[in-house]
Write an enzyme that holds these catalytic residues in place. Structure first.
Site, PDB file in Angstrom:
ATOM      1  N   ASP A   1       0.825  -1.208   0.000  1.00 36.74           N
ATOM      2  CA  ASP A   1       0.000   0.000   0.000  1.00 36.74           C
ATOM      3  C   ASP A   1       0.858   1.256   0.000  1.00 36.74           C
ATOM      4  O   ASP A   1       2.085   1.185   0.051  1.00 36.74           O
ATOM      5  CB  ASP A   1      -0.940  -0.006   1.215  1.00 36.74           C
TER       6      ASP A   1
ATOM      7  N   GLU B   1       3.430   1.568   2.531  1.00 36.50           N
ATOM      8  CA  GLU B   1       4.544   0.646   2.362  1.00 36.50           C
ATOM      9  C   GLU B   1       4.554  -0.476   3.388  1.00 36.50           C
ATOM     10  O   GLU B   1       5.605  -1.031   3.686  1.00 36.50           O
ATOM     11  CB  GLU B   1       5.892   1.412   2.415  1.00 36.50           C
TER      12      GLU B   1
HETATM   13  C1  NOJ Z   1       8.996   3.437   6.499  1.00 38.58           C
HETATM   14  C2  NOJ Z   1       7.783   3.690   5.689  1.00 38.58           C
HETATM   15  O1  NOJ Z   1       8.005   4.713   4.804  1.00 38.58           O
HETATM   16  C3  NOJ Z   1       6.613   3.961   6.594  1.00 38.58           C
HETATM   17  O2  NOJ Z   1       5.471   4.250   5.866  1.00 38.58           O
HETATM   18  C4  NOJ Z   1       6.414   2.752   7.428  1.00 38.58           C
HETATM   19  O3  NOJ Z   1       5.358   2.950   8.326  1.00 38.58           O
HETATM   20  C5  NOJ Z   1       7.682   2.372   8.172  1.00 38.58           C
HETATM   21  N1  NOJ Z   1       8.815   2.297   7.286  1.00 38.58           N
HETATM   22  C6  NOJ Z   1       7.499   1.069   8.888  1.00 38.58           C
HETATM   23  O4  NOJ Z   1       7.269   0.041   7.977  1.00 38.58           O
HETATM   24  C1  NOJ Z   2       6.372   7.142   4.378  1.00 38.46           C
HETATM   25  C2  NOJ Z   2       4.993   7.135   3.824  1.00 38.46           C
HETATM   26  O1  NOJ Z   2       4.280   6.108   4.447  1.00 38.46           O
HETATM   27  C3  NOJ Z   2       5.016   6.918   2.326  1.00 38.46           C
HETATM   28  O2  NOJ Z   2       3.707   7.033   1.828  1.00 38.46           O
HETATM   29  C4  NOJ Z   2       5.912   7.900   1.658  1.00 38.46           C
HETATM   30  O3  NOJ Z   2       5.993   7.587   0.300  1.00 38.46           O
HETATM   31  C5  NOJ Z   2       7.287   7.922   2.273  1.00 38.46           C
HETATM   32  N1  NOJ Z   2       7.212   8.065   3.693  1.00 38.46           N
HETATM   33  C6  NOJ Z   2       8.131   9.061   1.734  1.00 38.46           C
HETATM   34  O4  NOJ Z   2       7.539  10.287   2.046  1.00 38.46           O
END
Ligand code: NOJ
Ligand code: NOJ
Length: 483
Positions: free
Chosen positions: A199, A202
């Protein structure tokens, strides 16, 4: 008493009291517009990055966000494109650089594969364009769809300007295997939308409402654009896939619970998002919905789900118990990703509200207000009564109901019909709600309008990646939809 103390602590922490006079909300929004525009341009081709790369944030440690994420970049370049009237040269050259950089991403072998074996699902690249080889939640299939959506608009803009040659060279040619950016994104999306992916956060693997919304819009727009480019067979194929994606979107609606769930057919990733309540549903509608079509801002399914998400966050974050500024103006609730979130911006502990999610709520209500205002009367399903009463802040009484209301009750499927006076009241209430979310964003920003990814749920201080570029894009996007 407890509330008051929290308020005092918050205003002291933010320094809002000093510069937060209400008549300055408009002033702040204008200032913040200028800063946001500036920060967007700074994020494209920054020093240390290749031409056309878009940094998610300048932060290189705790957390390291100095990467080109396909999703963030597409959402940022959408807002850059929307600045074309004010800064035509800068916009055009930034977008052209982004196109060339994107093509290099598409042809760079990476952990998801190469162009012919799934490589377009790769979520992020190093800022020099090389692949990122560490483990990550991949593939993420919203990226190519979001990129196609903005680049189709850019291509049409170039064609109008007489730059068709540039378009056929870099953006769209029917040739297969695809040799141009939009064509490759559409081929990837048309052939892979039915597959599970990670999603937008991520973390979850399965079928996602957000991802499907972007795929639907990309393929629907892609079909029209392919036709324009004379690629007729592909146009039919994309249109057919688009209608299948739309069918699949219907399965996210739980009629018994009157809500849209964020993910179905979960196959992997985190296991703590039990509620399936997630602001990603609202983001999907904003980034890929279209007025007059299913899952637009005024689709009752969307309206009810948006309120459910909002009410969920209102309760879980301590900062939301402060409901007014020191000038006694309403503050909207700070909104997070999903209630069970554990990502704190650096590592895993407990999740917080996000600026971009709070901005999304402001945009959502501005857009809904406009759509409603354009109508003479509006009818709602009877089950929407609690929604209406919550937004209006008073019981749906006969004075705002159309006189013909009684006649609208057909069998068990009764409806609530608002007359023009009711429409005006509703549109005004929605607009005020939208303003209140902007006030919330202002309340937690620093005095120069800097915005990190998150807002600490108890103290109201910012945390996580500083100057998240997507924040500024989401702010400009909400402004475009105001009034
Ligand atoms: C980094 C991701 O960008 C973020 O969206 C996520 O919640 C954390 N890693 C943990 O998986
Ligand atoms: C974490 C977020 O969950 C994700 O959607 C985003 O792409 C990255 N950070 C980078 O901003």
């Amino acid at each position: 008493m407890k509330k008051l103390m929290l308020f005092a602590a918050l205003t002291a922490a933010m320094g809002s009291g000093a510069w937060g006079a209400e008549d300055s909300l408009e002033v702040w929004m204008n200032l913040q517009r200028i800063r946001s525009e500036h920060r967007l341009f700074q994020a494209v081709s920054p020093s240390g990055g290749a031409a056309g790369s878009v940094m998610a944030s300048p932060s290189k440690v705790d957390p390291d966000y100095f990467y080109h994420w396909i999703r963030d970049a597409a959402l940022v370049m959408r807002e850059v494109f929307e600045l074309r009237d004010s800064y035509p040269e800068q916009v055009e050259s930034s977008l052209k650089d982004y196109v060339i950089f994107s093509r290099s991403n598409q042809t760079t072998k990476n952990p998801s594969g190469d162009q012919s074996s799934g490589g377009l699902g790769e979520p992020k690249f190093n800022m020099d364009g090389s692949a990122y080889w560490q483990s990550w939640g991949r593939p993420q299939n919203d990226g190519p769809a979001l990129r196609a959506i903005v680049l189709i608009d850019f291509a049409q803009y170039l064609i109008k300007k007489g730059e068709t040659a540039w378009v056929t060279r870099h953006l769209y040619r029917s040739e297969l295997p695809a040799a141009t950016v939009i064509k490759a994104d559409l081929e990837y999306t048309a052939h892979h939308w039915m597959e599970k992916s990670f999603d937008l956060w991520e973390e979850s693997e399965g079928d996602h409402f957000y991802t499907r919304m972007s795929q639907w819009r990309a393929l629907a727009k892609g079909a029209e654009f392919a036709r324009l480019m004379g690629d007729l067979g592909a146009a039919d194929f994309y249109a057919k896939q688009a209608s299948q994606v739309l069918n699949s979107l219907q399965t996210f609606w739980l009629d018994a619970e009157k809500r849209i769930v964020v993910t179905t057919r979960e196959t992997g990733g985190i296991d703590w998002k039990k509620s399936k309540i997630d602001v990603a549903v609202v983001l999907g509608v904003l980034h890929a919905g279209e007025d007059g079509q299913p899952f637009s801002v005024d689709d009752e399914r969307v309206m009810n789900t948006a309120l459910l998400i909002e009410n969920t966050f209102e309760k879980i974050y301590a900062i939301n118990s402060v409901k007014e500024t020191s000038e006694r103006m309403p503050l909207g609730s700070a909104i997070g990703r999903y209630p069970e979130d554990r990502y704190d911006g650096v590592g895993m502990s407990i999740g917080n509200p996000w600026f971009l999610a709070t901005h999304a709520y402001s945009e959502y209500y501005y857009r809904l207000s406009k759509v409603i205002l354009a109508k003479k009367s509006v009818s709602f399903s009877a089950w929407m009564k609690p929604w209406l009463e919550s937004v209006l802040g008073f019981p749906v009484a006969t004075e705002i109901l159309a006189r013909s209301n009684a006649r609208m009750r057909v069998g068990s499927s009764s409806v609530i019909l608002l007359d023009r006076a009711g429409v005006l009241k509703l549109a005004t209430a929605l607009n005020e709600k939208a303003d209140a979310f902007v006030r919330r964003s202002k309340f937690h920003s620093d005095k120069d309008g800097h915005q990190s990814e998150q807002i600490e749920r108890n103290s109201g201080y910012m945390r996580g990646a500083r100057d998240l570029t997507w924040n500024y894009a989401s702010f400009l996007s909400l402004l475009r939809h105001k009034d």
